[in-house]
Enzyme design. Sequence first.
Site, PDB file in Angstrom:
ATOM      1  N   PHE A 141      65.896  48.336  20.641  1.00  0.00           N
ATOM      2  CA  PHE A 141      66.205  48.804  21.990  1.00  0.00           C
ATOM      3  C   PHE A 141      66.177  50.329  21.975  1.00  0.00           C
ATOM      4  CE2 PHE A 141      68.577  46.929  25.770  1.00  0.00           C
ATOM      5  CZ  PHE A 141      67.692  45.903  25.920  1.00  0.00           C
TER       6      PHE A 141
ATOM      7  N   GLN B  70      73.356  56.388  35.420  1.00  0.00           N
ATOM      8  CA  GLN B  70      72.055  56.170  34.789  1.00  0.00           C
ATOM      9  C   GLN B  70      71.073  55.566  35.794  1.00  0.00           C
ATOM     10  OE1 GLN B  70      71.379  52.972  31.655  1.00  0.00           O
ATOM     11  NE2 GLN B  70      70.988  54.801  30.464  1.00  0.00           N
TER      12      GLN B  70
ATOM     13  N   HIS C 246      67.317  53.875  36.164  1.00  0.00           N
ATOM     14  CA  HIS C 246      66.253  53.256  35.393  1.00  0.00           C
ATOM     15  C   HIS C 246      64.926  53.666  36.016  1.00  0.00           C
ATOM     16  CE1 HIS C 246      63.937  50.302  33.230  1.00  0.00           C
ATOM     17  NE2 HIS C 246      64.990  50.071  32.481  1.00  0.00           N
TER      18      HIS C 246
ATOM     19  N   LEU D  62      64.831  45.416  38.560  1.00  0.00           N
ATOM     20  CA  LEU D  62      64.350  45.962  37.304  1.00  0.00           C
ATOM     21  C   LEU D  62      62.932  45.514  36.956  1.00  0.00           C
ATOM     22  CD1 LEU D  62      65.907  47.722  35.320  1.00  0.00           C
ATOM     23  CD2 LEU D  62      66.373  45.677  33.983  1.00  0.00           C
TER      24      LEU D  62
ATOM     25  N   GLU E 236      61.113  47.620  30.621  1.00  0.00           N
ATOM     26  CA  GLU E 236      60.499  48.712  29.897  1.00  0.00           C
ATOM     27  C   GLU E 236      59.295  48.240  29.071  1.00  0.00           C
ATOM     28  OE1 GLU E 236      63.580  51.515  29.303  1.00  0.00           O
ATOM     29  OE2 GLU E 236      62.846  51.982  27.318  1.00  0.00           O
TER      30      GLU E 236
ATOM     31  N   ARG F 184      63.792  57.514  28.944  1.00  0.00           N
ATOM     32  CA  ARG F 184      64.122  57.084  30.305  1.00  0.00           C
ATOM     33  C   ARG F 184      64.402  58.235  31.258  1.00  0.00           C
ATOM     34  NH1 ARG F 184      68.226  51.855  30.425  1.00  0.00           N
ATOM     35  NH2 ARG F 184      66.826  50.487  29.266  1.00  0.00           N
TER      36      ARG F 184
ATOM     37  N   HIS G 284      71.293  52.324  38.124  1.00  0.00           N
ATOM     38  CA  HIS G 284      71.436  51.224  37.191  1.00  0.00           C
ATOM     39  C   HIS G 284      72.848  51.051  36.656  1.00  0.00           C
ATOM     40  CE1 HIS G 284      69.925  48.197  34.547  1.00  0.00           C
ATOM     41  NE2 HIS G 284      70.096  48.884  33.436  1.00  0.00           N
TER      42      HIS G 284
ATOM     43  N   ARG H 141      74.137  55.926  28.611  1.00  0.00           N
ATOM     44  CA  ARG H 141      74.430  54.662  27.953  1.00  0.00           C
ATOM     45  C   ARG H 141      73.204  54.151  27.205  1.00  0.00           C
ATOM     46  NH1 ARG H 141      73.803  48.864  29.586  1.00  0.00           N
ATOM     47  NH2 ARG H 141      72.175  49.675  30.916  1.00  0.00           N
TER      48      ARG H 141
END
Lengths: 559, 215
Positions: free
Chosen positions: A120, A233, A235, A249, A252, A283, A347, A381
């Site tokens: 991740f 945050q 996205h 979403l 990614e 990001r 997000h 995060r």
Amino acid sequence: MIDDVLETDVLVVGGGGAGARAAIEAARNRARVLIVVKGLYGRSGCTVMAEGGYNAAFGFAEEDSPQLHFEDTVKGGRFLNDQRLVEILVKEAPERLIDLEWYGAAFDRLKTTLLSQRAFGGSSARRTCHKGDRTGHEMMNALKEESMRLCIDVLEEVMVTSLLTSGGAVCGATGYHIVTGQFLLIRAKAVVLATGGGSRIYPVTTNPFQKTGDGYALAYGAGAELMDMEMVQFHPTAMVYPKSARGLLVTEAVRGEGGRLYNRKGERFMAAYDPERMELSTRDVVTRALFTELEMGYGTPEGGVYLDVSHLPDSIIEGKLSMMVRQFSDAGVDIRREPMVISPSAHHFMGGVRIDENCETSVRNLFACGEVAGGVHGANRLGGNSLAETQVFGRRAGLAASARARDRFLPVDMDRVEEEYRRVFRFTKGRGRTSVYSLRKSLEETMWKNAGIVRTGEGLRKALDDIRSIRKALGKVRVEPGRRYNLQLVHALELEGMLTTAEMMVRSALMRTESRGAHYRADYPAEDPAWVRNILVKKDMELSTRPSVVTRLKPEGVP
Amino acid sequence: MRVKVFRYDPLRDKKPWYQEFKVDIKERGMKVLGVLDYLNTELGAGIAYRSSCRSGQCGSCAIMINNRPGLACRTPARDRMVLEPLKNFPVIRDLVVSHKSTRERMARLRPFLHRGTQRFTGEIEPISLRKTKFKELKDCIECYSCLGGCPVKESDDNYAGPTLMRLIARFELDPRDGADRLAMAVEEGLYKCTTCGKCTVVCPEGFRIHEDVIE
Ligand SMILES: Cc1cc2nc3c(=O)[nH]c(=O)nc-3n(C[C@H](O)[C@H](O)[C@H](O)COP(=O)(O)OP(=O)(O)OC[C@H]3O[C@@H](n4cnc5c(N)ncnc54)[C@H](O)[C@@H]3O)c2cc1C
Ligand code: SF4
Ligand code: SF4
Ligand code: FES
């Protein structure tokens, strides 16, 4: 006035991963527990939507350790994290995952008996445990099953509207029972806030409808201290249309597989922002690049930019991006032939109610866990850390709250309850004609424009003005009079809380005269070592700062 | 686009009625939920309905769309559609139904793992959870579409219905569960199911419910 009075030792507000885990732990410690959820239990928060996974440094996939997890998290959070909380997170995340399997979850396995772990962003080892792309759903099912075993009472579709205090300590809450239309008084010896984040303050978000940040306003109203409220945050890639899917979403993996970003003029604009990594940049960089393109008017007519995979062979698209094929074909777009239209989406809230190691806030008897609490993630995060956070801190909150079961009920100030009753139902008697939806739209728009991805002092001050005038206009809002399942009333009450939350966010953002993590100030584009400090906010919008809590990892650039 | 919506507030209306709307939506890929949101936010229709995730993950939004159960957030909007509350459930208001009795019945199934007392330690329990059917069955989003579509459930309340059968199967297939789930299924009316397959057709997760029930 009051239609019903309920009593419980521990009141848990919110039925996502954190709330459910807190309730389970409190019930196991023999406290009477009541979970109150604005929507359906386990199905109205972000937890059930989480796809990617749960970070736990088992080290099954490759060499890993809690220490490494700690460093990744603090570096990712640009040193604003409360390192005491991070230490707890990395140490306990694996144990809590085992709990989940004990409750009935089954995470994916490798060929061996060991858990499968995927890579991740921001993690230096493959550490994210998962169940396909439905990790949160699997967790939520297990938590629901375990709470059934423990016969925990759940009250669904009750919106908590305020917390009650007695001599500075929390002693209960009031709620609007959406299904019956009743006004409830809930007395409790301890309250655990687990209402999740507030990304619905923005018009474009990955979050479900219920995530309007109620918990921030509730805690603020009770006098609790909040921190890092400027840290949101975004996205980079989310759907733009159809409207009903706006903000959802787009994983990614699309860029990972080779997807390319174009603006309306057909330029691969990432070349101007990060020529080396291009689309695979981090990001925050991609998000800001997209934002800039849109601001300059290079967006598509739908208000996004193109994300194109049509140059890839069909087999790769169908094999590795099957969920996206489905998601977009639902929207009438064949991503094998046409580009997707995407834009950034709000997000996650990193900030929130300040807690100690036992999740107690600065107000006695009030606990917080999950996204509504602050401190774990700092300024940014890492993906996969939140699901772990809900379990680790959910358990701690439940444990600490259950110890209050031995206390007595504190007296409730009935004048305060009556005042709250009048506040809640005043909207049904309003004189004006203003629609709550038009006001919500103005708030969302100003937050997006002025307190979103790129901020300036001037914009933030404008947002503050707008918030003030929307609050004024709130007095003219009228909602339909019915008591039963009155969504307009729910949305008006949410708006009132959102205004408080938004003001905390904007004021904190205005104060932070630097750029760090998710917070970007165009007028202060550099990170400033003097700002390794948290911004705290409490009653009467009183702001203060405090050096971030450091235990093991010294901030970069600070002597 | 024309839409007809079931309206009923038991506290105020003597009986249910239908409201017709004409909306000007030309967007590609518009969903039923998008139309409902539009009616409420732009036209102030004040329709009661449930929704949360908008992406078929939470199961909140199942209603009858042209007399067929479906998720409002994934079903495309069509001209002249009729939106009604899910069948086989009591109406709370408009499109919102009560799940109360279904939940109570579910609780009766003791829907949790009947596990031994030994706790897994360290390395995680080597459970043979790779059975694909078991994994799939856990993906149910509890939308109750299948209950709304089951003809047996409609006429015979002794039958627990497909959602609950799915739940029982989930435990039956879990190697960690020690309860006699088969007996439970029989008690809940397993043999009443005619295996007509209607539940399978409407399940947004594409479960082959009627086949798994027979299992
Ligand atoms: C699309 C998406 C994907 C994600 N993927 C991941 C991932 O892969 N890994 C990861 O670690 N994190 C992920 N996250 C983030 C993570 O899901 C959340 O941070 C986390 O689940 C929050 O859990 P929670 O229990 O705090 O809140 P939630 O699960 O959001 O629950 C909040 C609960 O509070 C209730 N509530 C709200 N207001 C009130 C009120 N006034 N009264 C009563 N109840 C109220 C709501 O109804 C809801 O039940 C993702 C988030 C999203 C949106
Ligand atoms: S197959 Fe059985 S459970 Fe499914 S709809 Fe038909 S009768 Fe109902
Ligand atoms: S089995 Fe399918 S239709 Fe039935 S509740 Fe589950 S997801 Fe919905
Ligand atoms: S809104 Fe969640 S399934 Fe439709």
